[in-house]
Design a protein around this motif. Structure first.
Motif, short mmCIF file in Angstrom:
data_model
loop_
_atom_site.label_atom_id
_atom_site.label_comp_id
_atom_site.label_asym_id
_atom_site.label_seq_id
_atom_site.Cartn_x
_atom_site.Cartn_y
_atom_site.Cartn_z
N ASN A 108 -0.02 -8.04 16.46
CA ASN A 108 -0.93 -6.99 15.97
C ASN A 108 -0.86 -6.87 14.45
O ASN A 108 -1.89 -6.72 13.78
N LEU A 109 0.34 -6.95 13.89
CA LEU A 109 0.48 -6.89 12.44
C LEU A 109 -0.23 -8.07 11.78
O LEU A 109 -0.95 -7.89 10.79
N TYR A 110 -0.03 -9.25 12.33
CA TYR A 110 -0.62 -10.45 11.75
C TYR A 110 -2.15 -10.35 11.71
O TYR A 110 -2.78 -10.59 10.67
N THR A 111 -2.74 -9.97 12.84
CA THR A 111 -4.21 -9.86 12.90
C THR A 111 -4.72 -8.78 11.97
O THR A 111 -5.70 -8.98 11.24
N ALA A 112 -4.07 -7.62 11.99
CA ALA A 112 -4.53 -6.49 11.18
C ALA A 112 -4.47 -6.81 9.69
O ALA A 112 -5.45 -6.61 8.96
N ILE A 113 -3.33 -7.32 9.23
CA ILE A 113 -3.15 -7.53 7.79
C ILE A 113 -4.07 -8.64 7.27
O ILE A 113 -4.52 -8.61 6.12
N HIS A 114 -4.38 -9.60 8.11
CA HIS A 114 -5.32 -10.65 7.69
C HIS A 114 -6.76 -10.15 7.65
O HIS A 114 -7.64 -10.86 7.15
N ASN A 115 -7.00 -8.95 8.12
CA ASN A 115 -8.31 -8.32 7.99
C ASN A 115 -8.37 -7.34 6.82
O ASN A 115 -9.38 -6.63 6.65
N ILE A 116 -7.31 -7.27 6.04
CA ILE A 116 -7.21 -6.31 4.94
C ILE A 116 -7.25 -7.05 3.61
O ILE A 116 -6.65 -8.11 3.46
N ASP A 117 -7.97 -6.47 2.65
CA ASP A 117 -8.12 -7.09 1.33
C ASP A 117 -6.75 -7.36 0.70
O ASP A 117 -5.85 -6.52 0.76
N GLU A 118 -6.61 -8.53 0.08
CA GLU A 118 -5.33 -8.96 -0.47
C GLU A 118 -4.81 -8.06 -1.58
O GLU A 118 -3.61 -8.04 -1.87
N LYS A 119 -5.68 -7.29 -2.22
CA LYS A 119 -5.26 -6.44 -3.34
C LYS A 119 -4.68 -5.10 -2.86
O LYS A 119 -4.15 -4.34 -3.67
N LYS A 120 -4.79 -4.81 -1.58
CA LYS A 120 -4.28 -3.54 -1.06
C LYS A 120 -2.83 -3.69 -0.63
O LYS A 120 -2.36 -4.78 -0.33
N ILE A 121 -2.13 -2.56 -0.61
CA ILE A 121 -0.71 -2.55 -0.28
C ILE A 121 -0.53 -2.05 1.15
O ILE A 121 -1.04 -0.99 1.52
N ILE A 122 0.19 -2.83 1.93
CA ILE A 122 0.44 -2.50 3.32
C ILE A 122 1.67 -1.60 3.43
O ILE A 122 2.71 -1.87 2.81
N VAL A 123 1.55 -0.54 4.21
CA VAL A 123 2.69 0.28 4.58
C VAL A 123 2.92 0.06 6.06
O VAL A 123 2.09 0.41 6.89
N ASP A 124 4.03 -0.56 6.40
CA ASP A 124 4.35 -0.93 7.78
C ASP A 124 5.04 0.25 8.45
O ASP A 124 6.21 0.53 8.18
N LEU A 125 4.32 0.93 9.34
CA LEU A 125 4.84 2.16 9.96
C LEU A 125 4.69 2.07 11.47
O LEU A 125 3.57 2.02 11.99
N ASP A 126 5.80 2.05 12.19
CA ASP A 126 5.74 2.01 13.65
C ASP A 126 5.13 3.31 14.20
O ASP A 126 5.25 4.37 13.58
#
Length: 280
Positions: A108-126
């Motif tokens: 789920n993380l892999y699919t989601a983050i690859h749909n997000i613009d590279e300039k944005k910062i991901i906050v990984d929150l369970d």
């Protein structure tokens, strides 16, 4: 020179000065605001959905959005999620995925983050955890916003620090020794880059898909290590920041934690990940 002529001349130079100042200001590039995407993989978290989302919605920093993946939950997680978003009127800030089949946190993380613009910062929150206070994103933005001459984006990744709920579980997050950073020996070093994990989407995009797979599927456990080791290795030359302040509440009462589900498999997968070749 008459008084009228002096006034007109002064006015002329004042107009020229204002036009020149405006043109100079217009040419000064302005840094765009730091944008956070809180990615929340979630399964059977009906007890914690509201606390989880409330911790994001209450943030004082305005430039955030949510990417929530309800991983085919068998309880009321999906219904509570949809109702919360509707009641708060934040549909425009949320992307919600309701999986028809369970895929696992890493997939789920892999699919989601690859749909997000590279300039944005991901906050990984369970889905069963939460941000510790309303100022977490504001504080992180101050870290990512710091610039240097050589590196306009000096920070690429942050990790730490958490407090467990209930209390008593030790916080393992701490700074890496200089020799580990220099030689990129993260995989042979004790684990310390724990919650809260944040990073540029672009950094994650550089992680090879095949390095996240085990027997042809995404690692069913130890996803933290699988994604963090490659990113730490790529960011090791001055782009990693340890966050000493408590910014994350780690829920240890959930029965779905890896070591509670299958500690033997957890150790096996951790060994597999640590044996992988380090990234440049």
């Amino acid at each position: 020179m008459s008084v009228a002529s002096m006034v007109l001349r002064s006015l002329f130079f004042l107009i020229l000065f204002c036009l020149f100042s405006y043109e100079c200001q217009a040419k000064i590039p302005k840094n765009p605001p730091i944008e956070f995407v809180i990615v929340i993989p979630s399964y059977n978290n009906e007890k914690w959905v509201i606390k989880n989302l409330e911790s994001v919605v209450c943030q004082t920093y305005p430039h955030w959005s949510i990417y929530y993946i309800n991983d085919c939950s068998q309880d009321s997680t999906g219904a509570i999620l949809d109702q919360f978003i509707l009641s708060k009127g934040i549909g425009n800030k949320c992307t919600v995925i309701h999986n028809k089949e369970r895929r696992g946190a890493l997939a789920n993380l892999y699919t989601a983050i690859h749909n997000i613009d590279e300039k944005k910062i991901i906050v990984d929150l369970d889905g069963d955890d939460r941000l510790s206070n309303p100022y977490v994103l504001e504080y992180l933005a101050s870290i990512y916003g710091k610039r240097t001459v050589n590196h306009p984006r000096a920070t690429w990744l942050t990790y730490g620090s958490f407090q467990s709920d209930p209390s008593g579980y030790p916080n393992c997050s701490s700074p890496f020794p200089p020799h580990v950073l220099k030689k990129r020996t993260f995989r042979s070093h004790p684990w310390r880059s724990s919650h809260l994990k944040t990073f540029y989407a672009k950094l994650f995009h550089l992680v090879k898909r095949e390095d996240l797979l085990w027997n042809g599927i995404f690692f069913p456990m130890t996803s933290d290590l699988a994604i963090m080791f490659p990113m730490l290795e790529m960011a090791s030359q001055g782009h990693i920041r340890f966050v000493k302040k408590i910014v994350h509440i780690y829920n240890i009462s959930s029965p779905l934690q890896d070591h509670k589900v299958n500690s033997q498999l957890q150790r096996k997968l951790e060994a597999t990940i640590r044996e992988q070749k380090p990234y440049n």
